[in-house]
Design a protein around this motif. Structure first.
Motif, short mmCIF file in Angstrom:
data_model
loop_
_atom_site.label_atom_id
_atom_site.label_comp_id
_atom_site.label_asym_id
_atom_site.label_seq_id
_atom_site.Cartn_x
_atom_site.Cartn_y
_atom_site.Cartn_z
N GLY A 18 -24.53 19.04 -9.57
CA GLY A 18 -24.43 18.47 -8.23
C GLY A 18 -25.78 18.27 -7.58
O GLY A 18 -26.00 17.30 -6.85
N PHE A 19 -26.72 19.20 -7.85
CA PHE A 19 -28.07 19.07 -7.30
C PHE A 19 -28.75 17.82 -7.83
O PHE A 19 -29.39 17.06 -7.10
CB PHE A 19 -28.88 20.31 -7.63
N GLY A 22 -27.05 14.88 -6.21
CA GLY A 22 -27.44 14.77 -4.80
C GLY A 22 -28.85 14.24 -4.64
O GLY A 22 -29.13 13.43 -3.74
N GLY A 26 -29.38 10.87 -2.81
CA GLY A 26 -30.16 11.00 -1.57
C GLY A 26 -31.39 10.12 -1.60
O GLY A 26 -31.75 9.48 -0.60
N TRP A 52 -27.94 15.57 1.20
CA TRP A 52 -27.41 15.35 -0.15
C TRP A 52 -27.80 16.49 -1.09
O TRP A 52 -27.05 16.83 -2.02
CB TRP A 52 -27.91 14.02 -0.71
N LEU A 53 -28.98 17.09 -0.88
CA LEU A 53 -29.37 18.23 -1.72
C LEU A 53 -28.52 19.46 -1.46
O LEU A 53 -28.46 20.37 -2.28
CB LEU A 53 -30.85 18.56 -1.49
N LEU A 55 -25.12 18.99 -0.08
CA LEU A 55 -23.75 18.58 -0.42
C LEU A 55 -23.55 18.44 -1.92
O LEU A 55 -22.47 18.73 -2.44
CB LEU A 55 -23.44 17.24 0.27
N GLY A 56 -24.57 17.99 -2.64
CA GLY A 56 -24.45 17.78 -4.08
C GLY A 56 -24.06 19.04 -4.83
O GLY A 56 -23.07 19.06 -5.59
N TRP A 92 -17.01 14.71 5.09
CA TRP A 92 -18.37 14.71 5.63
C TRP A 92 -18.66 13.46 6.44
O TRP A 92 -18.96 13.55 7.64
CB TRP A 92 -19.36 14.86 4.49
N ALA A 122 -20.83 8.50 -2.11
CA ALA A 122 -20.11 9.74 -2.39
C ALA A 122 -19.40 9.68 -3.74
O ALA A 122 -19.42 10.65 -4.51
CB ALA A 122 -19.11 10.03 -1.27
N ALA A 125 -21.91 10.00 -6.40
CA ALA A 125 -22.37 11.38 -6.52
C ALA A 125 -21.38 12.21 -7.31
O ALA A 125 -21.76 13.01 -8.19
CB ALA A 125 -22.59 11.99 -5.13
N SER A 129 -22.21 13.75 -10.94
CA SER A 129 -22.07 15.20 -11.15
C SER A 129 -21.21 15.49 -12.37
O SER A 129 -21.52 16.39 -13.16
CB SER A 129 -21.45 15.86 -9.91
#
Length: 582
Positions: A18-19, A22, A26, A52-53, A55-56, A92, A122, A125, A129
């Motif tokens: 996810g990071f 994100g 982002g 995003w960093l 939420l990811g 979000w 989204a 993302a 992920s």
């Protein structure tokens, strides 16, 4: 959360995936114009990438958790990632983000349309992920906590796939979800639960054989199933040796349930094993049907009157439920198909039931047994009561006293014994070879061993609970409850059950029934027999199939097609296929 991530490598991998997603999304979104200027102020101050960093990784953790059980395949993970991205957009972009800048949530269609770009971001993302998580999949080690839990799971092995064993497994499934730490394994020679009350109708061709067999894997989907035969039990090492063909395996256990039922015993009488049929399985029922039809085929071309009489003599040994119902059904089968055999249509058919006691159906009251005897005698069935069998030959049934009854068909239903595996155990057993248990179904002197069904001698006052299907079903449920209580540190409860009653089909749309003290006979009892057993048949599909079989049986004659190879008793009467072809 940090402790949880350390305990679950998959969640840690999800956070990393996810990071990455994100950071990519982002970076792509930074600097892009937003149709909602006030909300875009967050991005203008450089917090869009930061959001995003944050939420990811959250999105990645949820994705990893959501796909950790039963949904770990690539397509499933990718679809879940896209779906979670859409959910993130709703939570979000449409809800929380507007509230942070003092605006109302964007739940109307026009306002939601303004956030279309954020929806694309989204979902991308979520999809990205998923892609990263799938790529990391082979590198994710087995979670230490889960591996430890697997080692600590209580191993419960159930031997026997009959009413008692399957009932126990089903109850354990309802009591023990996967997270409870119980590892249940069921071992059975056949992969189906046989509904034995309808075996006689299979033998007579009224019901298709596979319609009364419910697949074990369907009946207990969360139980590990091993198709094989229990060869022996090592109580000291707490393991069971199971054979499947030429392959053998050992199953260690913490708790063992003996539910191996019973099998025919010929009491060491000469010739019975070689020259008689039995009725304990679907294969047995099909063999009986094929054998009877083969006798009719052989009698059709037989010129010797004495041999023809022998071929048209059908004998059953044993006047209990199985023997009485079977002979009544065979009489209906022969009467229904005789018109297709013109040479034997007018010949006298002989139906004979041999029973060692003075009355048939000892399981029901004397009045109902007498009614059944009268009904069957009126339909031409002979009874030899108080007669004991001495053996059998290829052509005849031998009685004590030297009498010989020539018969083309002999079916043995007069004796059962517990499995040799059970008999070989160093446990206290009854005179019939059943393992003695206490009132809570535990085997005394054998820690972690339980027994139910026909292989168990379950105390009831001064006697024992009878080995019937309705008792086996209740015993399985009671055992599961007691086993669960014992594993949780509780106290097991004594097994108590009073039978609801007895139903016996007598063919020709006649039966006797005894339910809660009320007695019924004739057509009404026959309807009750069919209604009760149809309702107890496992699975809606099987109920429908049997019901259709019954309707077809009313509208069309019985099928006389011989299926499979000739049975072992009539094989000498069949022509060799190779010779016939030449």
């Amino acid at each position: 959360m940090r402790r949880r991530l350390r305990a679950e490598p998959r969640l840690l991998a999800g956070a990393g995936a996810g990071f990455v997603a994100g950071a990519v999304i982002g970076a792509l979104r930074t600097g892009q114009p937003d149709p909602a200027p006030h909300i875009a102020e967050l991005s203008a101050h450089g917090t869009g990438l930061l959001a995003w960093l944050i939420l990811g990784p959250l999105l990645g953790v949820v994705l990893a958790r959501f796909t950790s059980r039963g949904m770990g395949t690539g397509p499933a993970v990718a679809a879940s990632g896209v779906l979670l991205g859409m959910v993130l957009w709703v939570i979000w972009s449409l809800s929380l983000l507007p509230l942070l800048v003092g605006e109302a949530p964007r739940w109307s269609a026009p306002l939601a349309g303004q956030a279309y770009g954020e929806l694309i971001a989204a979902t991308m993302a979520g999809g990205l992920s998923a892609v990263v998580l799938i790529a990391l999949g082979p590198l994710i080690p087995a979670p230490a906590a889960r591996a430890a839990a697997q080692e600590e799971r209580t191993r419960i092995v159930i031997l026997g796939g009959g009413f008692a064993g399957v009932s126990a497994a089903r109850r354990l499934e309802s009591l023990a979800p996967r997270s409870r730490g119980w590892d249940v394994t069921l071992v059975s020679r056949s992969n189906y639960l046989l509904f034995t009350p309808m075996l006689a109708e299979v033998a007579s061709g009224a019901i298709e054989a596979h319609h009364i067999g419910a697949p074990v894997r369907v009946a207990v989907p969360r139980t590990r199933f091993v198709r094989g035969e229990a060869l022996d039990v090592d109580l000291a090492r707490r393991c069971v040796r199971v054979g499947a063909g030429e392959r053998e395996q050992e199953l260690p256990y913490d708790q063992l349930v003996l539910a191996l039922g019973a099998e025919p015993t010929y009491r060491d009488l000469p010739g019975l094993a070689e020259h008689t049929l039995t009725l304990k399985s679907l294969a047995d029922a099909s063999a009986v049907r094929n054998h009877v039809l083969a006798q009719l085929e052989a009698a059709e071309g037989e010129e010797d009157p004495a041999e023809r009489r022998r071929l048209l003599t059908f004998a059953v040994v044993g006047g209990g439920f199985a023997g009485t119902e079977l002979l009544a059904e065979l009489r209906d089968l022969v009467a229904a198909v005789a018109r297709f055999f013109p040479d034997v249509r007018g010949e006298p058919m002989r139906y004979l039931l041999v029973h060692s006691r003075e009355r048939i159906l000892p399981e029901v009251s004397a009045g109902l047994a007498a009614f059944a005897l009268r009904q069957l005698r009126e339909r031409g069935i002979e009874f030899r009561l108080g007669a004991r069998v001495a053996g059998a030959t290829e052509r005849a049934l031998l009685l004590e006293g030297g009498e010989s009854i020539e018969a083309g068909t002999i079916v043995w239903t007069a004796g059962n014994q517990t499995s040799p595996v059970v008999q070989a155990l160093p446990l206290e057993q009854s005179a019939a070879g059943a393992v003695k248990v206490d009132a809570c179904l535990r085997v005394p002197g054998a820690e972690g061993v339980w027994a139910i069904g026909d292989c168990a001698a379950i105390p009831k006052g001064d006697g024992q609970h009878p080995p019937t299907a309705q008792h086996a079903l209740r015993e399985g449920k009671a055992l599961a409850d007691n086993l669960a209580a014992a594993l949780r540190g509780g106290e097991p409860r004594p097994f108590r059950f009073e039978g609801v009653g007895m139903l016996v089909a007598l063919g020709h749309r006649t039966a006797v029934a005894e339910l809660r003290g009320a007695r019924f006979t004739g057509f009404v009892a026959w309807l009750m027999w069919r209604a009760v057993y149809l309702g107890k048949l496992p699975g809606l599909e099987k109920k429908v199939r049997v019901l259709v079989d019954w309707v077809v049986d009313l509208a069309f004659p019985r099928d006389i097609v011989l299926t499979g190879a000739p049975d072992r008793l009539s094989e000498h009467q069949a022509e060799a296929p190779a010779e016939a072809a030449s």
